[in-house]
Design a protein around this motif. Structure first.
Motif, PDB file in Angstrom:
ATOM      1  N   ASP A 175     -10.600   3.418  -1.186  1.00  0.00           N
ATOM      2  CA  ASP A 175      -9.230   3.923  -0.789  1.00  0.00           C
ATOM      3  C   ASP A 175      -9.361   4.271   0.508  1.00  0.00           C
ATOM      4  O   ASP A 175      -8.130   3.850   1.173  1.00  0.00           O
TER       5      ASP A 175
ATOM      6  N   ASN B  72      -9.429  -2.480  -1.441  1.00  0.00           N
ATOM      7  CA  ASN B  72      -9.668  -1.426  -1.928  1.00  0.00           C
ATOM      8  C   ASN B  72     -11.248  -1.811  -2.553  1.00  0.00           C
ATOM      9  O   ASN B  72     -11.980  -0.975  -2.632  1.00  0.00           O
TER      10      ASN B  72
ATOM     11  N   TYR C 279       0.860  -1.301   0.012  1.00  0.00           N
ATOM     12  CA  TYR C 279       0.084  -0.066   0.226  1.00  0.00           C
ATOM     13  C   TYR C 279       0.926   1.309   0.011  1.00  0.00           C
ATOM     14  O   TYR C 279       0.717   2.264  -0.588  1.00  0.00           O
ATOM     15  N   PHE C 280       1.949   1.225   0.870  1.00  0.00           N
ATOM     16  CA  PHE C 280       2.437   2.632   1.162  1.00  0.00           C
ATOM     17  C   PHE C 280       3.951   2.734  -0.158  1.00  0.00           C
ATOM     18  O   PHE C 280       4.202   3.628  -0.328  1.00  0.00           O
TER      19      PHE C 280
ATOM     20  N   ILE D 274      -3.721   1.405   8.349  1.00  0.00           N
ATOM     21  CA  ILE D 274      -3.066   2.116   9.658  1.00  0.00           C
ATOM     22  C   ILE D 274      -3.683   1.174  10.819  1.00  0.00           C
ATOM     23  O   ILE D 274      -2.435   1.267  11.759  1.00  0.00           O
TER      24      ILE D 274
ATOM     25  N   THR E  48      -9.510   1.203   2.918  1.00  0.00           N
ATOM     26  CA  THR E  48      -8.184   0.477   3.128  1.00  0.00           C
ATOM     27  C   THR E  48      -7.044   1.100   3.729  1.00  0.00           C
ATOM     28  O   THR E  48      -6.223   0.516   4.549  1.00  0.00           O
ATOM     29  N   LEU E  49      -6.929   2.592   3.651  1.00  0.00           N
ATOM     30  CA  LEU E  49      -5.970   3.334   4.401  1.00  0.00           C
ATOM     31  C   LEU E  49      -6.287   2.953   5.982  1.00  0.00           C
ATOM     32  O   LEU E  49      -5.399   2.925   6.573  1.00  0.00           O
TER      33      LEU E  49
END
Length: 192
Positions: free
Chosen positions: A181, A176, A152-153, A189, A184-185
């Motif tokens: 989006d 996703n 992801y990152f 996290i 998912t973030l």
């Protein structure tokens, strides 16, 4: 007459004892710990090989990747002398590291090295270093968490290198699709 029966019974028990001893001698390699030590030593050698292959892949992946892609079959790639590879672990190292990092778990594949080292030492030594079941569990969970985080990152669109591997890309794609989006973030996290 009774003596003949006793003699025949003694002979049959001696034969059955000899058969048991032969069968025990075949499986004695499993019982006396030799096989356990051999497997432990092989795992330690494999972890050294894996370390060399994965570390070398970090600097040689651009050169060796097309050679692995062009030869889909394992034996075609291993025995193909027309296209030399740069990986320090040779053709086998280039193949294994490509499949572990690019088509597998990404940088999280490096967690397999301590797994094989500790598992091999557990088999070699009388006292276990760490529980093999716990080690397997923590390695698996760590790979399943780190692979999507790296993917992801360090997305493949932004970076040339597949930090999360195919596993991380697939997990992020599914997240996703399910959560979008932003979702998912937040999930990524939360995993950190």
């Amino acid at each position: 007459m009774a003596k003949q029966k006793n003699n025949s019974q003694q002979k049959s028990t001696k034969k059955s004892i000899n058969n048991k001893q032969k069968s025990l001698s075949i499986f004695s390699i499993f019982k006396d710990g030799r096989l356990k030590k051999i497997v432990g030593l092989l795992l330690l050698f494999f972890s050294i090989f894996l370390t060399v292959a994965l570390v070398s892949y970090l600097s040689t992946w651009q050169t060796d990747q097309d050679k692995v892609f062009n030869n889909n079959h394992f034996f075609n790639f291993i025995f193909d002398q027309n296209h030399p590879v740069i990986n320090n672990a040779g053709r086998l190292g280039a193949y294994v590291s490509h499949h572990l990092i690019y088509r597998g778990m990404g940088i999280a594949s490096f967690l397999l090295i301590p797994f094989f080292i500790v598992f091999g030492l557990n088999l070699l030594l009388k006292n276990r270093i760490y529980s093999s079941l716990k080690l397997f569990f923590y390695t698996t969970i760590s790979i399943l968490i780190l692979s999507p985080i790296f993917s992801y990152f360090f997305a493949k669109e932004k970076f040339e290198f597949a930090y999360g591997g195919a596993l991380g890309n697939k997990i992020v794609d599914r997240l996703n699709m399910i959560a979008g989006d932003i979702g998912t973030l937040f999930i990524i996290i939360a995993l950190c």
